[in-house]
Design a protein around this motif. Structure first.
Motif, short mmCIF file in Angstrom:
data_model
loop_
_atom_site.label_atom_id
_atom_site.label_comp_id
_atom_site.label_asym_id
_atom_site.label_seq_id
_atom_site.Cartn_x
_atom_site.Cartn_y
_atom_site.Cartn_z
N UNK A 70 6.71 12.29 -31.56
CA UNK A 70 6.95 12.07 -30.14
C UNK A 70 6.66 13.32 -29.33
N UNK A 71 7.08 14.47 -29.83
CA UNK A 71 6.84 15.73 -29.13
C UNK A 71 5.34 16.01 -29.02
N UNK A 72 4.62 15.77 -30.10
CA UNK A 72 3.17 16.00 -30.11
C UNK A 72 2.46 15.19 -29.03
N UNK A 73 2.97 13.98 -28.77
CA UNK A 73 2.31 13.09 -27.81
C UNK A 73 2.91 13.14 -26.41
N UNK A 74 3.91 13.98 -26.20
CA UNK A 74 4.49 14.09 -24.87
C UNK A 74 5.50 12.99 -24.55
N UNK A 75 6.07 12.39 -25.58
CA UNK A 75 7.05 11.32 -25.40
C UNK A 75 8.45 11.95 -25.34
N UNK A 76 8.78 12.48 -24.18
CA UNK A 76 9.99 13.28 -24.02
C UNK A 76 11.27 12.50 -24.30
N UNK A 77 11.38 11.29 -23.78
CA UNK A 77 12.61 10.52 -23.96
C UNK A 77 12.81 10.15 -25.43
N UNK A 78 11.76 9.70 -26.09
CA UNK A 78 11.86 9.36 -27.51
C UNK A 78 12.18 10.60 -28.33
N UNK A 79 11.54 11.71 -28.04
CA UNK A 79 11.81 12.96 -28.73
C UNK A 79 13.28 13.34 -28.58
N UNK A 80 13.81 13.22 -27.38
CA UNK A 80 15.19 13.59 -27.12
C UNK A 80 16.16 12.75 -27.95
N UNK A 81 15.95 11.46 -27.99
CA UNK A 81 16.84 10.57 -28.75
C UNK A 81 16.73 10.85 -30.24
N UNK A 82 15.51 11.02 -30.73
CA UNK A 82 15.32 11.28 -32.15
C UNK A 82 15.92 12.63 -32.54
N UNK A 83 15.75 13.63 -31.71
CA UNK A 83 16.34 14.95 -32.00
C UNK A 83 17.86 14.88 -31.99
N UNK A 84 18.40 14.08 -31.07
CA UNK A 84 19.85 13.91 -31.03
C UNK A 84 20.35 13.24 -32.31
N UNK A 85 19.65 12.20 -32.77
CA UNK A 85 20.02 11.53 -34.02
C UNK A 85 19.96 12.51 -35.18
N UNK A 86 18.90 13.30 -35.23
CA UNK A 86 18.75 14.28 -36.30
C UNK A 86 19.89 15.31 -36.25
N UNK A 87 20.14 15.86 -35.09
CA UNK A 87 21.18 16.88 -34.94
C UNK A 87 22.55 16.34 -35.36
N UNK A 88 22.88 15.16 -34.85
CA UNK A 88 24.20 14.59 -35.16
C UNK A 88 24.32 14.27 -36.65
N UNK A 89 23.24 13.81 -37.25
CA UNK A 89 23.26 13.53 -38.68
C UNK A 89 23.45 14.81 -39.48
N UNK A 90 22.76 15.87 -39.08
CA UNK A 90 22.85 17.14 -39.81
C UNK A 90 24.19 17.84 -39.62
N UNK A 91 24.86 17.59 -38.49
CA UNK A 91 26.14 18.24 -38.25
C UNK A 91 27.31 17.37 -38.68
N UNK A 92 27.02 16.25 -39.33
CA UNK A 92 28.08 15.42 -39.88
C UNK A 92 28.85 14.63 -38.85
N UNK A 93 28.16 14.15 -37.83
CA UNK A 93 28.78 13.32 -36.79
C UNK A 93 28.21 11.91 -36.92
N UNK A 94 28.69 11.13 -37.89
CA UNK A 94 28.06 9.84 -38.17
C UNK A 94 28.06 8.86 -37.00
N UNK A 95 29.14 8.77 -36.26
CA UNK A 95 29.18 7.80 -35.15
C UNK A 95 28.11 8.14 -34.11
N UNK A 96 27.99 9.42 -33.79
CA UNK A 96 27.00 9.84 -32.80
C UNK A 96 25.58 9.68 -33.33
N UNK A 97 25.38 10.00 -34.61
CA UNK A 97 24.05 9.84 -35.22
C UNK A 97 23.64 8.38 -35.23
N UNK A 98 24.57 7.51 -35.57
CA UNK A 98 24.27 6.07 -35.61
C UNK A 98 23.98 5.55 -34.22
#
Length: 124
Positions: A70-98
């Motif tokens: 998404x970042x490569x193609x300039x898809x800012x909103x999709x990148x933001x949501x995907x990065x949020x899912x990744x971050x929450x998953x990596x920090x052990x916040x399952x409800x937020x990641x889901x």
């Protein structure tokens, strides 16, 4: 008191793709977009399945992959949501990641429409 919520991110920052076109040419940009459109749905599905299974490791990996494309193609909103899912998953916040992973299909669908409009504008 004024609402201090930041404005929503654009679905597609066309200047990113325009910059790629200047360097790589129209045909290569078409190919990159086509590859993303071919692979991103399976990546989003894998992230959603991982979220449903509670597998935060796989969710983070799939969200990272989707965010990069998404970042490569300039898809800012999709990148933001995907990065949020990744971050929450990596920090052990399952409800937020889901929650973030659940938003990926709609964000991807909107991104797909934007990319198809962009491709239509390129013509042949």
């Amino acid at each position: 008191m004024a609402d201090q919520t930041p404005p929503p991110l654009p679905r597609l920052d066309r200047s990113v793709l325009d910059g790629h076109r200047e360097v790589l040419g129209d045909e290569t940009v078409r190919d990159v977009i086509a590859r993303f459109l071919d692979t991103a749905p399976a990546t989003a599905m894998a992230a959603a399945e991982a979220a449903a299974a509670g597998d935060l490791v796989i969710l983070a990996k799939q969200a990272h992959k989707l965010a990069g494309g998404a970042l490569t193609l300039g898809l800012a909103a999709l990148n933001d949501i995907a990065r949020r899912a990744e971050h929450e998953a990596k920090t052990g916040a399952p409800a937020e990641a889901i929650a973030a992973a659940t938003a990926l299909p709609d964000a991807l669908d909107a991104a797909r429409r934007e990319l198809q409009d962009y491709l239509t504008g390129l013509g042949r």
